[in-house]
Design a protein around this motif. Structure first.
Motif, PDB file in Angstrom:
ATOM      1  N   ALA A   1       0.832  -1.308   0.035  1.00  0.00           N
ATOM      2  CA  ALA A   1       0.035  -0.137  -0.034  1.00  0.00           C
ATOM      3  C   ALA A   1       0.814   1.272   0.013  1.00  0.00           C
ATOM      4  CB  ALA A   1      -0.722   0.145   1.320  1.00  0.00           C
ATOM      5  N   LEU A   2       0.755   2.062  -1.008  1.00  0.00           N
ATOM      6  CA  LEU A   2       1.359   3.422  -1.131  1.00  0.00           C
ATOM      7  C   LEU A   2       0.375   4.587  -0.959  1.00  0.00           C
ATOM      8  CD1 LEU A   2       3.668   2.059  -4.237  1.00  0.00           C
ATOM      9  CD2 LEU A   2       4.170   2.168  -1.763  1.00  0.00           C
ATOM     10  N   ASP A   3       1.219   5.701  -0.788  1.00  0.00           N
ATOM     11  CA  ASP A   3       0.247   6.850  -0.487  1.00  0.00           C
ATOM     12  C   ASP A   3       0.017   7.594  -1.990  1.00  0.00           C
ATOM     13  OD1 ASP A   3      -0.894   9.149   0.385  1.00  0.00           O
ATOM     14  OD2 ASP A   3       0.723  10.512   0.842  1.00  0.00           O
ATOM     15  N   GLU A   4       1.188   8.005  -2.544  1.00  0.00           N
ATOM     16  CA  GLU A   4       1.056   8.683  -3.873  1.00  0.00           C
ATOM     17  C   GLU A   4       1.983   8.284  -4.734  1.00  0.00           C
ATOM     18  OE1 GLU A   4       0.007  13.123  -4.120  1.00  0.00           O
ATOM     19  OE2 GLU A   4       2.226  13.159  -5.229  1.00  0.00           O
ATOM     20  N   VAL A   5       1.429   7.973  -6.075  1.00  0.00           N
ATOM     21  CA  VAL A   5       2.452   7.165  -7.178  1.00  0.00           C
ATOM     22  C   VAL A   5       2.025   8.042  -8.319  1.00  0.00           C
ATOM     23  CG1 VAL A   5       2.607   5.171  -5.709  1.00  0.00           C
ATOM     24  CG2 VAL A   5       0.896   5.451  -7.540  1.00  0.00           C
ATOM     25  N   ASP A   6       2.791   7.689  -9.292  1.00  0.00           N
ATOM     26  CA  ASP A   6       2.343   8.363 -10.606  1.00  0.00           C
ATOM     27  C   ASP A   6       1.366   7.313 -11.178  1.00  0.00           C
ATOM     28  OD1 ASP A   6       4.051   5.879 -10.977  1.00  0.00           O
ATOM     29  OD2 ASP A   6       5.446   6.753 -12.584  1.00  0.00           O
ATOM     30  N   SER A   7       1.569   6.010 -11.226  1.00  0.00           N
ATOM     31  CA  SER A   7       0.409   5.057 -11.449  1.00  0.00           C
ATOM     32  C   SER A   7       0.793   3.689 -10.931  1.00  0.00           C
ATOM     33  CB  SER A   7       0.004   4.950 -13.055  1.00  0.00           C
ATOM     34  OG  SER A   7       0.933   3.900 -13.669  1.00  0.00           O
TER      35      SER A   7
END
Length: 262
Positions: A19-25
């Motif tokens: 689980a990540l917060d903000e990514v490119d995609s």
């Protein structure tokens, strides 16, 4: 524990989740890990995407509050059997949404090949991308975005969110259902060997069979009556005197007040 429960637990345990917060995609993050040798069966979710995309490079709105997820598979099936996978994925997304959608909501259906609709408005986006890794493996990423709180508005088709139809669920809660539903759908699909069983499930929740549709192909548009899908997931378009035209890929649009074929 029953044999079924044991088998299902093993199927679920085969998958991992980051689980990540903000990514490119999330799709791009899966591909990066594939290139670095990840063994696959990896889910990546994010609270927000800065470069989300849909089919044919279309941008995909990525407001916080919706579900953004991707599943990395490595060598999931022989290449000849991969064409039916998007329909299996759609069955999983349909099942996950069905768990949280309140009774009394408009019909939850699948538009060929893998658009999940609530009341004929699109509520999810599914994008499959494939790449050959440097070590010779076939990496396939299944990107899934589901409109929980927000929906895109500048689209050539109606859109829907789960919230507007009474579903009160967080992205994490919905992902729990998607995680389980996808494990079940992939087990049923069985590397393409279970395609007939998947197509039966798909037909049961299909949208628009017997109706007049237009299919946009890369070079032209064709119209006819959606007469169903074959056991490999190919759309069968009844064009009257021109006969049945099989369609392997294209964008389907329903024609308002189109005649139904009984």
């Amino acid at each position: 524990m029953s044999d079924y429960s044991t088998h299902r637990r093993k199927a679920l345990d085969a998958f991992r989740h980051i689980a990540l917060d903000e990514v490119d995609s999330t799709n791009q993050q899966c591909l990066i890990r594939a290139r670095d040798g990840d063994p696959g069966n990896l889910w990546i979710t994010a609270n927000r995407q800065t470069g989300g995309r849909g089919r044919r490079g279309r941008p995909w709105a990525s407001e916080p509050g919706n579900l953004y997820s991707s599943l990395l598979l490595i060598d999931p099936a022989p290449l000849a059997d991969l064409a039916s996978l998007p329909l299996a994925v759609a069955v999983a997304v349909h099942d996950a949404i069905g768990v949280v959608l309140p009774s009394g909501a408009p019909p939850l259906e699948i538009k060929w090949p893998n658009d999940v609709l609530i009341g004929r408005a699109k509520t999810s986006g599914i994008l499959l991308e494939a790449e050959r890794t440097p070590d010779g493996r076939n990496a396939l990423v299944i990107g899934i975005g589901i409109n929980l709180l927000f929906k895109p508005t500048e689209t050539p088709y109606p859109t829907a969110s789960l919230a507007e139809h009474g579903a009160t669920v967080t992205p994490d809660e919905l992902f729990t259902h998607l995680f389980a539903a996808m494990a079940d759908a992939l087990a049923l699909w069985d590397r393409g060997r279970g395609v007939k069983a998947v197509m039966q499930r798909w037909r049961h929740v299909a949208c628009g069979i017997g109706e007049k549709i237009t299919v946009n192909l890369p070079d032209r548009s064709i119209s006819g009556v959606f007469s169903g899908i074959d056991d490999k997931g190919i759309l069968l378009l009844d064009r009257g005197s021109l006969g049945i035209t099989p369609v392997a890929a294209g964008d389907v649009f329903f024609e308002p007040n189109g005649p139904r074929k009984e």
